[in-house]
Design an enzyme around this catalytic site. Structure first.
Site, PDB file in Angstrom:
ATOM      1  N   LYS A  52       1.120   1.106   2.608  1.00 49.73           N
ATOM      2  CA  LYS A  52       1.944   1.467   1.442  1.00 49.73           C
ATOM      3  C   LYS A  52       1.944   0.379   0.376  1.00 49.73           C
ATOM      4  O   LYS A  52       1.645  -0.776   0.630  1.00 49.73           O
ATOM      5  CB  LYS A  52       3.354   1.816   1.897  1.00 49.73           C
ATOM      6  CG  LYS A  52       3.345   3.238   2.497  1.00 49.73           C
ATOM      7  CD  LYS A  52       4.680   3.867   2.627  1.00 49.73           C
ATOM      8  CE  LYS A  52       4.473   5.318   3.123  1.00 49.73           C
ATOM      9  NZ  LYS A  52       5.683   5.873   3.691  1.00 49.73           N
ATOM     10  N   ARG A  85       4.468   5.337  12.121  1.00 45.26           N
ATOM     11  CA  ARG A  85       3.470   6.275  11.598  1.00 45.26           C
ATOM     12  C   ARG A  85       2.382   5.454  10.908  1.00 45.26           C
ATOM     13  O   ARG A  85       2.666   4.792   9.912  1.00 45.26           O
ATOM     14  CB  ARG A  85       4.159   7.228  10.612  1.00 45.26           C
ATOM     15  CG  ARG A  85       3.245   8.271   9.985  1.00 45.26           C
ATOM     16  CD  ARG A  85       4.050   9.120   8.989  1.00 45.26           C
ATOM     17  NE  ARG A  85       3.208  10.082   8.301  1.00 45.26           N
ATOM     18  CZ  ARG A  85       2.479   9.787   7.222  1.00 45.26           C
ATOM     19  NH1 ARG A  85       2.489   8.581   6.711  1.00 45.26           N
ATOM     20  NH2 ARG A  85       1.743  10.730   6.660  1.00 45.26           N
TER      21      ARG A  85
HETATM   22  C1  7PJ Z   1       5.741   9.173   5.277  1.00 44.73           C
HETATM   23  C2  7PJ Z   1       5.601  10.472   5.722  1.00 44.73           C
HETATM   24  C3  7PJ Z   1       6.753   8.341   5.837  1.00 44.73           C
HETATM   25  C4  7PJ Z   1       7.347  10.227   7.201  1.00 44.73           C
HETATM   26  C5  7PJ Z   1       4.137  10.101   4.191  1.00 44.73           C
HETATM   27  C6  7PJ Z   1       1.817   7.813   3.004  1.00 44.73           C
HETATM   28  C7  7PJ Z   1       2.555   8.840   2.230  1.00 44.73           C
HETATM   29  N1  7PJ Z   1       6.396  11.014   6.674  1.00 44.73           N
HETATM   30  N2  7PJ Z   1       4.603  11.053   5.019  1.00 44.73           N
HETATM   31  N3  7PJ Z   1       7.533   8.930   6.795  1.00 44.73           N
HETATM   32  N4  7PJ Z   1       4.795   8.937   4.327  1.00 44.73           N
HETATM   33  N5  7PJ Z   1       8.154  10.714   8.144  1.00 44.73           N
HETATM   34  O1  7PJ Z   1       1.468   7.972   4.170  1.00 44.73           O
HETATM   35  O2  7PJ Z   1       1.538   6.758   2.379  1.00 44.73           O
HETATM   36  O3  7PJ Z   1       6.971   7.177   5.488  1.00 44.73           O
HETATM   37  S1  7PJ Z   1       2.822  10.389   3.074  1.00 44.73           S
END
Ligand code: 7PJ
Length: 273
Positions: A221, A255
Protein backbone atom coordinates in the site's frame (compact mmCIF):
# COMPACT_ATOMS: atom_id res chain seq x y z
CA UNK A 1 -10.83 -16.32 18.57
CA UNK A 2 -12.63 -18.29 15.89
CA UNK A 3 -14.01 -17.57 12.46
CA UNK A 4 -16.86 -19.67 11.19
CA UNK A 5 -17.18 -19.68 7.42
CA UNK A 6 -19.61 -22.33 6.18
CA UNK A 7 -17.83 -25.71 6.27
CA UNK A 8 -14.65 -24.13 7.65
CA UNK A 9 -14.06 -23.38 11.31
CA UNK A 10 -10.83 -21.40 11.62
CA UNK A 11 -9.45 -21.51 15.17
CA UNK A 12 -7.12 -18.54 14.52
CA UNK A 13 -4.73 -19.78 17.21
CA UNK A 14 -1.92 -18.63 14.91
CA UNK A 15 -1.94 -15.75 12.46
CA UNK A 16 -3.48 -16.67 9.12
CA UNK A 17 -2.26 -15.47 5.75
CA UNK A 18 -4.84 -14.44 3.16
CA UNK A 19 -3.35 -14.47 -0.35
CA UNK A 20 -4.60 -11.88 -2.81
CA UNK A 21 -5.91 -13.15 -6.16
CA UNK A 22 -6.64 -10.16 -8.37
CA UNK A 23 -8.71 -10.76 -11.47
CA UNK A 24 -8.55 -7.12 -12.49
CA UNK A 25 -6.82 -5.80 -15.59
CA UNK A 26 -6.62 -2.32 -13.99
CA UNK A 27 -5.58 -3.35 -10.51
CA UNK A 28 -3.32 -1.16 -8.39
CA UNK A 29 -0.73 -3.93 -8.40
CA UNK A 30 -0.48 -7.28 -10.24
CA UNK A 31 -2.92 -5.71 -12.72
CA UNK A 32 -3.06 -7.22 -16.14
CA UNK A 33 -1.06 -10.27 -15.15
CA UNK A 34 -3.88 -12.55 -14.13
CA UNK A 35 -6.72 -11.33 -16.27
CA UNK A 36 -7.62 -14.74 -17.56
CA UNK A 37 -9.26 -17.37 -15.44
CA UNK A 38 -6.58 -19.99 -15.88
CA UNK A 39 -3.79 -17.59 -14.99
CA UNK A 40 -5.62 -16.42 -11.87
CA UNK A 41 -6.33 -20.00 -10.82
CA UNK A 42 -2.71 -20.98 -11.39
CA UNK A 43 -1.57 -18.01 -9.31
CA UNK A 44 -4.00 -18.92 -6.53
CA UNK A 45 -2.77 -22.53 -6.48
CA UNK A 46 0.80 -21.26 -6.18
CA UNK A 47 -0.24 -19.11 -3.21
CA UNK A 48 -1.72 -22.16 -1.49
CA UNK A 49 1.57 -24.03 -2.14
CA UNK A 50 3.36 -21.11 -0.49
CA UNK A 51 1.21 -21.48 2.61
CA UNK A 52 -1.84 -19.26 2.10
CA UNK A 53 -4.56 -20.12 4.62
CA UNK A 54 -7.28 -18.24 2.72
CA UNK A 55 -7.58 -16.97 -0.89
CA UNK A 56 -9.17 -13.57 -1.51
CA UNK A 57 -10.55 -13.26 -5.04
CA UNK A 58 -11.35 -9.77 -6.32
CA UNK A 59 -12.63 -8.55 -9.67
CA UNK A 60 -12.92 -4.81 -9.12
CA UNK A 61 -10.01 -2.63 -8.13
CA UNK A 62 -10.71 -0.43 -5.11
CA UNK A 63 -7.54 1.63 -5.47
CA UNK A 64 -8.04 5.39 -5.26
CA UNK A 65 -9.74 6.82 -8.40
CA UNK A 66 -10.35 3.39 -9.92
CA UNK A 67 -13.21 3.24 -12.40
CA UNK A 68 -16.11 1.06 -11.24
CA UNK A 69 -16.51 -2.27 -13.04
CA UNK A 70 -19.99 -3.16 -14.36
CA UNK A 71 -21.70 -6.00 -12.50
CA UNK A 72 -21.62 -8.47 -15.39
CA UNK A 73 -17.93 -7.85 -16.02
CA UNK A 74 -17.11 -8.40 -12.34
CA UNK A 75 -19.09 -11.67 -12.39
CA UNK A 76 -17.32 -12.78 -15.57
CA UNK A 77 -13.99 -12.23 -13.91
CA UNK A 78 -14.50 -13.80 -10.49
CA UNK A 79 -17.09 -16.58 -10.78
CA UNK A 80 -15.10 -18.96 -13.03
CA UNK A 81 -12.06 -18.47 -10.79
CA UNK A 82 -14.02 -19.25 -7.63
CA UNK A 83 -15.67 -22.28 -9.22
CA UNK A 84 -12.32 -23.71 -10.26
CA UNK A 85 -10.66 -22.98 -6.91
CA UNK A 86 -13.53 -24.46 -4.92
CA UNK A 87 -12.86 -27.73 -6.74
CA UNK A 88 -9.09 -27.63 -6.33
CA UNK A 89 -8.21 -26.15 -2.95
CA UNK A 90 -8.89 -27.04 0.68
CA UNK A 91 -8.68 -23.48 2.02
CA UNK A 92 -11.56 -21.01 2.38
CA UNK A 93 -12.15 -18.73 -0.60
CA UNK A 94 -13.08 -15.14 0.08
CA UNK A 95 -14.81 -12.81 -2.40
CA UNK A 96 -13.66 -9.18 -2.29
CA UNK A 97 -16.77 -7.28 -3.38
CA UNK A 98 -19.36 -4.81 -2.12
CA UNK A 99 -22.04 -5.85 -4.65
CA UNK A 100 -24.81 -8.09 -3.29
CA UNK A 101 -25.30 -9.84 -6.64
CA UNK A 102 -21.62 -10.76 -6.75
CA UNK A 103 -21.81 -12.01 -3.13
CA UNK A 104 -24.76 -14.27 -3.96
CA UNK A 105 -23.14 -15.74 -7.09
CA UNK A 106 -19.75 -16.11 -5.42
CA UNK A 107 -21.28 -17.98 -2.48
CA UNK A 108 -23.12 -20.23 -4.93
CA UNK A 109 -19.79 -20.85 -6.71
CA UNK A 110 -18.08 -21.87 -3.46
CA UNK A 111 -16.83 -18.73 -1.69
CA UNK A 112 -17.12 -19.05 2.09
CA UNK A 113 -16.09 -15.53 3.15
CA UNK A 114 -17.47 -12.19 1.95
CA UNK A 115 -14.80 -9.48 2.20
CA UNK A 116 -16.61 -6.16 1.87
CA UNK A 117 -14.77 -2.82 1.85
CA UNK A 118 -18.17 -1.18 2.38
CA UNK A 119 -19.01 -3.32 5.42
CA UNK A 120 -22.38 -4.53 4.01
CA UNK A 121 -23.77 -1.00 3.64
CA UNK A 122 -24.88 -1.51 0.03
CA UNK A 123 -28.63 -2.23 -0.23
CA UNK A 124 -29.17 -5.99 -0.11
CA UNK A 125 -25.63 -6.88 1.01
CA UNK A 126 -26.53 -7.58 4.64
CA UNK A 127 -29.43 -9.80 3.53
CA UNK A 128 -27.22 -11.70 1.07
CA UNK A 129 -24.76 -12.60 3.83
CA UNK A 130 -27.44 -13.23 6.48
CA UNK A 131 -29.17 -15.73 4.17
CA UNK A 132 -25.97 -17.81 3.99
CA UNK A 133 -23.53 -19.36 6.44
CA UNK A 134 -20.36 -17.63 5.21
CA UNK A 135 -17.94 -15.48 7.19
CA UNK A 136 -17.83 -11.75 6.62
CA UNK A 137 -15.07 -9.15 6.84
CA UNK A 138 -16.37 -5.67 7.68
CA UNK A 139 -13.91 -2.97 6.62
CA UNK A 140 -13.79 0.71 7.48
CA UNK A 141 -13.57 3.25 4.65
CA UNK A 142 -14.08 7.00 4.74
CA UNK A 143 -15.76 8.15 1.50
CA UNK A 144 -15.72 6.05 -1.67
CA UNK A 145 -12.79 4.73 -3.74
CA UNK A 146 -13.43 7.60 -6.19
CA UNK A 147 -13.02 10.34 -3.54
CA UNK A 148 -11.55 8.78 -0.42
CA UNK A 149 -8.02 10.18 -0.77
CA UNK A 150 -9.16 13.74 -1.57
CA UNK A 151 -8.92 15.07 1.98
CA UNK A 152 -9.38 12.38 4.62
CA UNK A 153 -10.13 13.99 8.00
CA UNK A 154 -10.83 12.65 11.48
CA UNK A 155 -10.98 14.12 14.97
CA UNK A 156 -9.65 10.82 16.33
CA UNK A 157 -9.01 8.23 13.65
CA UNK A 158 -8.72 5.27 16.03
CA UNK A 159 -11.89 6.10 17.95
CA UNK A 160 -13.87 6.76 14.76
CA UNK A 161 -12.76 3.56 13.03
CA UNK A 162 -13.47 1.61 16.20
CA UNK A 163 -16.96 3.02 16.63
CA UNK A 164 -17.80 2.45 12.95
CA UNK A 165 -16.69 -1.20 13.15
CA UNK A 166 -18.61 -1.70 16.39
CA UNK A 167 -21.79 -0.35 14.83
CA UNK A 168 -21.45 -2.46 11.65
CA UNK A 169 -20.81 -5.59 13.73
CA UNK A 170 -23.89 -4.76 15.79
CA UNK A 171 -25.95 -4.34 12.59
CA UNK A 172 -24.80 -7.81 11.50
CA UNK A 173 -25.81 -9.36 14.82
CA UNK A 174 -29.21 -7.66 14.50
CA UNK A 175 -29.59 -9.14 11.01
CA UNK A 176 -29.00 -12.63 12.41
CA UNK A 177 -25.33 -13.06 11.46
CA UNK A 178 -23.66 -15.00 14.28
CA UNK A 179 -20.80 -13.33 16.10
CA UNK A 180 -18.38 -16.12 15.15
CA UNK A 181 -18.90 -15.29 11.44
CA UNK A 182 -17.60 -11.72 11.76
CA UNK A 183 -14.13 -10.27 11.14
CA UNK A 184 -13.17 -6.58 11.43
CA UNK A 185 -10.65 -4.55 9.42
CA UNK A 186 -9.56 -0.91 9.94
CA UNK A 187 -9.14 -0.49 6.16
CA UNK A 188 -5.61 0.81 5.69
CA UNK A 189 -5.42 3.31 2.84
CA UNK A 190 -9.17 3.71 2.51
CA UNK A 191 -9.75 7.40 3.21
CA UNK A 192 -6.64 7.77 5.36
CA UNK A 193 -3.51 9.89 5.20
CA UNK A 194 -0.05 8.57 6.00
CA UNK A 195 -0.46 9.85 9.57
CA UNK A 196 -3.87 8.19 9.94
CA UNK A 197 -2.49 4.86 8.73
CA UNK A 198 0.51 5.03 11.05
CA UNK A 199 -1.69 5.91 14.01
CA UNK A 200 -3.98 2.96 13.26
CA UNK A 201 -1.06 0.52 13.12
CA UNK A 202 0.31 1.90 16.39
CA UNK A 203 -3.06 1.51 18.07
CA UNK A 204 -4.20 -1.70 16.36
CA UNK A 205 -4.31 -3.58 19.66
CA UNK A 206 -7.07 -1.26 20.90
CA UNK A 207 -9.38 -2.70 18.22
CA UNK A 208 -9.10 -6.06 19.98
CA UNK A 209 -11.44 -4.62 22.65
CA UNK A 210 -14.30 -5.08 20.17
CA UNK A 211 -14.03 -8.84 20.66
CA UNK A 212 -13.77 -9.90 17.00
CA UNK A 213 -10.83 -11.26 15.01
CA UNK A 214 -8.91 -8.58 13.12
CA UNK A 215 -7.84 -8.61 9.48
CA UNK A 216 -5.16 -6.20 8.25
CA UNK A 217 -4.28 -5.31 4.67
CA UNK A 218 -1.13 -3.23 4.25
CA UNK A 219 0.52 -5.22 1.46
CA UNK A 220 2.18 -2.90 -1.10
CA UNK A 221 0.00 0.00 0.00
CA UNK A 222 0.95 3.60 -0.62
CA UNK A 223 1.72 4.35 3.03
CA UNK A 224 4.61 1.89 2.63
CA UNK A 225 5.67 3.73 -0.52
CA UNK A 226 5.57 7.02 1.39
CA UNK A 227 7.76 5.59 4.14
CA UNK A 228 10.31 3.81 1.90
CA UNK A 229 10.20 5.82 -1.32
CA UNK A 230 9.61 2.59 -3.25
CA UNK A 231 7.20 2.01 -6.14
CA UNK A 232 4.37 -0.48 -5.75
CA UNK A 233 6.39 -3.33 -7.27
CA UNK A 234 9.28 -2.82 -4.84
CA UNK A 235 7.41 -2.86 -1.54
CA UNK A 236 8.04 -6.49 -0.60
CA UNK A 237 10.33 -5.81 2.35
CA UNK A 238 8.14 -3.01 3.65
CA UNK A 239 5.07 -5.23 3.30
CA UNK A 240 6.68 -8.06 5.25
CA UNK A 241 7.68 -5.64 8.02
CA UNK A 242 4.11 -4.33 8.12
CA UNK A 243 2.65 -7.85 8.32
CA UNK A 244 5.00 -8.77 11.17
CA UNK A 245 4.13 -5.63 13.13
CA UNK A 246 0.41 -6.11 12.48
CA UNK A 247 0.54 -9.63 13.88
CA UNK A 248 2.56 -8.49 16.89
CA UNK A 249 -0.13 -5.89 17.52
CA UNK A 250 -2.94 -8.40 17.35
CA UNK A 251 -3.93 -9.02 13.73
CA UNK A 252 -5.37 -12.53 13.28
CA UNK A 253 -5.31 -12.47 9.48
CA UNK A 254 -3.00 -10.54 7.16
CA UNK A 255 -4.07 -9.97 3.57
CA UNK A 256 -0.97 -10.07 1.35
CA UNK A 257 0.33 -10.38 -2.20
CA UNK A 258 3.62 -12.02 -1.18
CA UNK A 259 2.58 -15.17 0.63
CA UNK A 260 5.89 -17.05 0.80
CA UNK A 261 7.85 -14.17 2.33
CA UNK A 262 5.05 -13.39 4.79
CA UNK A 263 4.65 -17.01 5.90
CA UNK A 264 8.39 -17.29 6.58
CA UNK A 265 8.50 -14.02 8.51
CA UNK A 266 5.54 -15.09 10.63
CA UNK A 267 7.26 -18.40 11.42
CA UNK A 268 10.07 -16.38 12.97
CA UNK A 269 7.54 -14.35 14.99
CA UNK A 270 5.91 -17.58 16.21
CA UNK A 271 9.24 -19.18 17.14
CA UNK A 272 10.16 -16.19 19.30
CA UNK A 273 6.72 -15.65 20.81
C1 7PJ B 1 -8.22 -4.34 1.42
C2 7PJ B 1 -9.23 -5.16 0.95
C3 7PJ B 1 -7.97 -4.27 2.82
C4 7PJ B 1 -9.78 -5.83 3.08
C5 7PJ B 1 -8.31 -4.17 -0.72
C6 7PJ B 1 -5.27 -3.24 -2.11
C7 7PJ B 1 -6.59 -2.59 -2.29
N1 7PJ B 1 -10.02 -5.90 1.77
N2 7PJ B 1 -9.29 -5.03 -0.39
N3 7PJ B 1 -8.79 -5.03 3.61
N4 7PJ B 1 -7.62 -3.74 0.36
N5 7PJ B 1 -10.52 -6.54 3.93
O1 7PJ B 1 -5.13 -4.45 -1.95
O2 7PJ B 1 -4.27 -2.47 -2.16
O3 7PJ B 1 -7.10 -3.55 3.33
S1 7PJ B 1 -7.99 -3.69 -2.37
Amino acid sequence: MILHCAQFELALKRPHVMGIVNVTPDSFSDGGQYVHTSAAVEHALALVEQGADILDVGGESTRPNATPVPLQEELNRVIPVIEALARHVQVPISIDTYKPAVMVEAIRAGATIVNDVRALQEAGAMEAVAASDVGVCLMHMQGTPQTMQDDPAYTDVVAEVKSFLASRAEACLQAGIAKKRILLDPGFGFGKTRAHNIRLIQELASLQDLGYPLLVGLSRKSVLGQVTGQDVDARLHASVAAAVISVMKGANIVRVHDVKATVEALKVVAAIA
